[in-house]
Scaffold this active site. Structure first.
Site, mmCIF file in Angstrom:
data_model
loop_
_atom_site.group_PDB
_atom_site.id
_atom_site.type_symbol
_atom_site.label_atom_id
_atom_site.label_comp_id
_atom_site.label_asym_id
_atom_site.label_seq_id
_atom_site.Cartn_x
_atom_site.Cartn_y
_atom_site.Cartn_z
ATOM 1 N N GLY A 11 0.839 -1.200 0.000
ATOM 2 C CA GLY A 11 0.000 0.000 0.000
ATOM 3 C C GLY A 11 0.873 1.248 0.000
ATOM 4 N N ARG A 72 1.241 -5.121 -5.782
ATOM 5 C CA ARG A 72 1.234 -6.338 -4.982
ATOM 6 C C ARG A 72 1.656 -7.451 -5.936
ATOM 7 N NH1 ARG A 72 -2.730 -3.422 -1.600
ATOM 8 N NH2 ARG A 72 -1.564 -3.262 0.328
ATOM 9 N N ASP A 103 4.205 -4.273 6.311
ATOM 10 C CA ASP A 103 4.717 -5.539 6.862
ATOM 11 C C ASP A 103 4.804 -6.641 5.810
ATOM 12 O OD1 ASP A 103 1.967 -5.759 6.795
ATOM 13 O OD2 ASP A 103 1.857 -6.981 8.608
ATOM 14 N N GLY A 104 3.901 -6.630 4.808
ATOM 15 C CA GLY A 104 4.006 -7.600 3.719
ATOM 16 C C GLY A 104 5.315 -7.400 2.962
ATOM 17 N N THR A 125 3.897 3.065 5.566
ATOM 18 C CA THR A 125 2.479 2.683 5.562
ATOM 19 C C THR A 125 1.708 3.686 6.402
ATOM 20 O OG1 THR A 125 0.872 1.079 6.402
ATOM 21 C CG2 THR A 125 3.013 1.025 7.432
ATOM 22 N N ASP A 127 -0.714 2.866 8.171
ATOM 23 C CA ASP A 127 -1.362 2.132 9.268
ATOM 24 C C ASP A 127 -0.621 2.189 10.613
ATOM 25 O OD1 ASP A 127 -3.214 1.376 7.351
ATOM 26 O OD2 ASP A 127 -2.159 -0.478 6.877
ATOM 27 N N ASP A 129 1.569 0.207 11.736
ATOM 28 C CA ASP A 129 1.473 -1.135 12.333
ATOM 29 C C ASP A 129 2.747 -1.953 12.190
ATOM 30 O OD1 ASP A 129 1.377 -1.450 9.607
ATOM 31 O OD2 ASP A 129 -0.289 -2.855 9.588
ATOM 32 N N ARG A 162 -26.827 15.173 15.138
ATOM 33 C CA ARG A 162 -26.780 13.777 14.716
ATOM 34 C C ARG A 162 -25.581 13.047 15.302
ATOM 35 N NH1 ARG A 162 -28.211 14.774 8.571
ATOM 36 N NH2 ARG A 162 -30.360 14.069 8.644
ATOM 37 N N MET A 169 -9.227 3.767 8.045
ATOM 38 C CA MET A 169 -8.359 2.639 7.664
ATOM 39 C C MET A 169 -7.468 2.217 8.827
ATOM 40 S SD MET A 169 -7.168 3.416 3.796
ATOM 41 C CE MET A 169 -8.091 2.783 2.421
ATOM 42 N N ARG A 171 -6.060 -1.298 8.622
ATOM 43 C CA ARG A 171 -5.992 -2.771 8.556
ATOM 44 C C ARG A 171 -6.266 -3.361 9.941
ATOM 45 N NH1 ARG A 171 -2.517 -5.510 3.978
ATOM 46 N NH2 ARG A 171 -0.626 -4.461 4.630
ATOM 47 N N GLY A 185 -11.391 14.764 18.947
ATOM 48 C CA GLY A 185 -12.374 14.861 20.032
ATOM 49 C C GLY A 185 -13.573 13.943 19.840
ATOM 50 N N ARG A 211 -26.582 16.000 28.837
ATOM 51 C CA ARG A 211 -25.925 17.256 29.219
ATOM 52 C C ARG A 211 -25.908 18.252 28.052
ATOM 53 N NH1 ARG A 211 -20.773 18.284 27.460
ATOM 54 N NH2 ARG A 211 -19.402 16.550 26.998
ATOM 55 N N HIS A 249 -9.945 5.762 0.494
ATOM 56 C CA HIS A 249 -8.585 5.974 -0.013
ATOM 57 C C HIS A 249 -8.086 7.409 0.044
ATOM 58 C CE1 HIS A 249 -8.980 1.840 -1.264
ATOM 59 N NE2 HIS A 249 -7.678 1.844 -1.423
ATOM 60 N N GLN A 251 -7.433 8.715 2.540
ATOM 61 C CA GLN A 251 -6.452 8.630 3.640
ATOM 62 C C GLN A 251 -5.054 8.262 3.149
ATOM 63 O OE1 GLN A 251 -8.574 6.551 7.261
ATOM 64 N NE2 GLN A 251 -9.693 6.101 5.388
HETATM 65 P P1 ADP Z 1 2.226 -4.003 2.657
HETATM 66 O O1 ADP Z 1 3.685 -4.027 2.373
HETATM 67 O O2 ADP Z 1 1.631 -2.642 2.529
HETATM 68 O O3 ADP Z 1 1.897 -4.709 3.950
HETATM 69 P P2 ADP Z 1 1.277 -6.366 1.194
HETATM 70 O O4 ADP Z 1 0.936 -7.146 2.411
HETATM 71 O O5 ADP Z 1 0.338 -6.448 0.049
HETATM 72 O O6 ADP Z 1 1.490 -4.814 1.475
HETATM 73 O O7 ADP Z 1 2.711 -6.871 0.691
HETATM 74 C C1 ADP Z 1 3.320 -6.285 -0.430
HETATM 75 C C2 ADP Z 1 4.055 -7.333 -1.237
HETATM 76 O O8 ADP Z 1 5.103 -7.904 -0.439
HETATM 77 C C3 ADP Z 1 3.228 -8.523 -1.668
HETATM 78 O O9 ADP Z 1 2.450 -8.283 -2.816
HETATM 79 C C4 ADP Z 1 4.317 -9.544 -1.971
HETATM 80 O O10 ADP Z 1 4.922 -9.300 -3.219
HETATM 81 C C5 ADP Z 1 5.352 -9.248 -0.873
HETATM 82 N N1 ADP Z 1 5.160 -10.199 0.232
HETATM 83 C C6 ADP Z 1 4.174 -10.229 1.148
HETATM 84 N N2 ADP Z 1 4.288 -11.289 1.974
HETATM 85 C C7 ADP Z 1 5.372 -11.969 1.558
HETATM 86 C C8 ADP Z 1 6.029 -13.171 1.987
HETATM 87 N N3 ADP Z 1 5.576 -13.890 3.020
HETATM 88 N N4 ADP Z 1 7.153 -13.556 1.326
HETATM 89 C C9 ADP Z 1 7.619 -12.842 0.282
HETATM 90 N N5 ADP Z 1 7.048 -11.706 -0.169
HETATM 91 C C10 ADP Z 1 5.939 -11.273 0.448
#
Ligand code: ADP
Length: 319
Positions: A11, A72, A103-104, A125, A127, A129, A162, A169, A171, A185, A211, A249, A251
């Site tokens: 992302g 991705r 983290d991906g 990111t 997030d 996270d 209202r 967002m 995740r 707030g 109140r 999006h 964000q």
């Molecule tokens: P983000 O990096 O924002 O968390 P994703 O979770 O979609 O986004 O991960 C981005 C890309 O990182 C994935 O499309 C993939 O190419 C790579 N990736 C994610 N997990 C793995 C993994 N376990 N091993 C190798 N590459 C990974």
């Protein structure tokens, strides 16, 4: 090390460009050559790799998104995909790689590290996270976007007396909800890190109305449920009609805030220093305003922690 590469993955987040700029300028300052890998790990596998010069990263520090594009890539989760990527890097004589992403993307960098290829992860990111850093690049900008929206929603919420539900967002993390809820707030903040109690929420809404409160804003993190689902649950419990805003999006976009640009510049430059010192397999971050770096495998194994004191405070300030 004479030649390094940089890619953005997963992302996108505002400030990724500032991080790429920092990597390129810092590397060139130290007489290294830098190559940009376009479209994340896709570009690594498909050999979409081009040399970057000082001017290649001109005029991007203030722009959201990423000039290297992001993608991705399922294939990169396979060993074959990862080895193909390393082959392409070696073909260009690239000896180390900076990966800016979530983290991906870190898992991808970890896989390269496990194959013996030096990689440094930079947390990009919205997030917030990623373990091993208190802040991620893009989080502050996203927060400011959310705050701007909450302020506007508050105007109409007050006029119509209202209750609004705002879905944000994040995740599986509640950081965007918590920080924006505190800064905006909000009366109630619902995050994945804590179970919500509908009776408690309804009690707080009623107390506020008694109140003389003219409006209520409830922030729901997407990791808990959708804003629409929450509105239905509230209706089932109280028969109360609400309005739901899903910020979506918007964000992810926008010009990065000063904080994100500074963070991205510091982290991007630090990643280059680590590679120059021969230290691959690291994840850079910031803790108590100091740059830190951890083994990327250990960093990924740590749980993400939300600031529970802030969560408690948000409840105290919204009575
Ligand atoms: P983000 O990096 O924002 O968390 P994703 O979770 O979609 O986004 O991960 C981005 C890309 O990182 C994935 O499309 C993939 O190419 C790579 N990736 C994610 N997990 C793995 C993994 N376990 N091993 C190798 N590459 C990974």
């Amino acid at each position: 090390m004479k030649r390094i590469g940089v890619l953005t993955s997963g992302g996108d987040s505002p400030g990724m460009n500032a991080a790429v700029r920092a990597v390129v300028r810092k590397a060139i300052f130290h007489n290294l050559e830098v190559y940009g890998i376009y479209q994340g790990y896709n570009g690594l596998i498909n050999n979409n790799i081009k040399k970057l010069e000082l001017g290649s990263v001109g005029d991007i520090i203030h722009r959201g998104g990423t000039m290297l594009y992001t993608a991705r890539c399922e294939e990169f989760k396979t060993k074959e995909g990862q080895l193909k990527g390393i082959e392409n890097l070696k073909e260009h004589g690239i000896e180390g790689l900076v990966v800016v992403g979530g983290d991906g993307s870190y898992r991808g960098a970890k896989a390269l590290t496990e194959h013996g290829y030096p990689c440094v992860g930079v947390p990009g990111t919205i997030d917030n996270d990623i373990p091993g850093t208190e802040l991620t690049i893009g989080f502050d900008t996203a927060l400011n976007t959310v705050i701007d929206a909450i302020d506007k929603i508050r105007d109409t919420a007050t006029s119509h007396e209202r209750t609004f539900i705002v879905e944000v967002m994040g995740r599986n993390a509640g950081d965007i909800a918590l920080w924006s809820g505190l800064a905006g707030g909000a009366e109630t903040i619902i995050i994945p890190e804590d179970n919500f109690n509908m009776d408690d929420i309804v009690g707080r809404l009623k107390k506020g109305q008694e109140r003389g409160k003219k409006h209520s804003i409830i922030i729901v993190a997407e990791g808990v449920m959708s804003g629409q689902e929450f509105a239905q649950k509230l209706k089932d419990a109280t028969n109360m009609d609400t309005r739901v805003s899903v910020l979506g999006h918007i964000q992810r976009g926008g010009s990065p805030t000063a904080s994100d640009r500074v963070l991205a510049s510091r982290l991007g430059a630090r990643a280059v220093e680590l590679l120059m010192d021969g230290k691959g397999g690291r994840a850079v971050g910031i803790e108590e305003n100091k740059l830190v770096d951890y083994d990327i495998i250990e960093a990924l194994a740590k749980p993400h922690k939300i600031n529970l004191n802030m969560y408690k405070l948000s409840k105290e300030l919204s009575i």
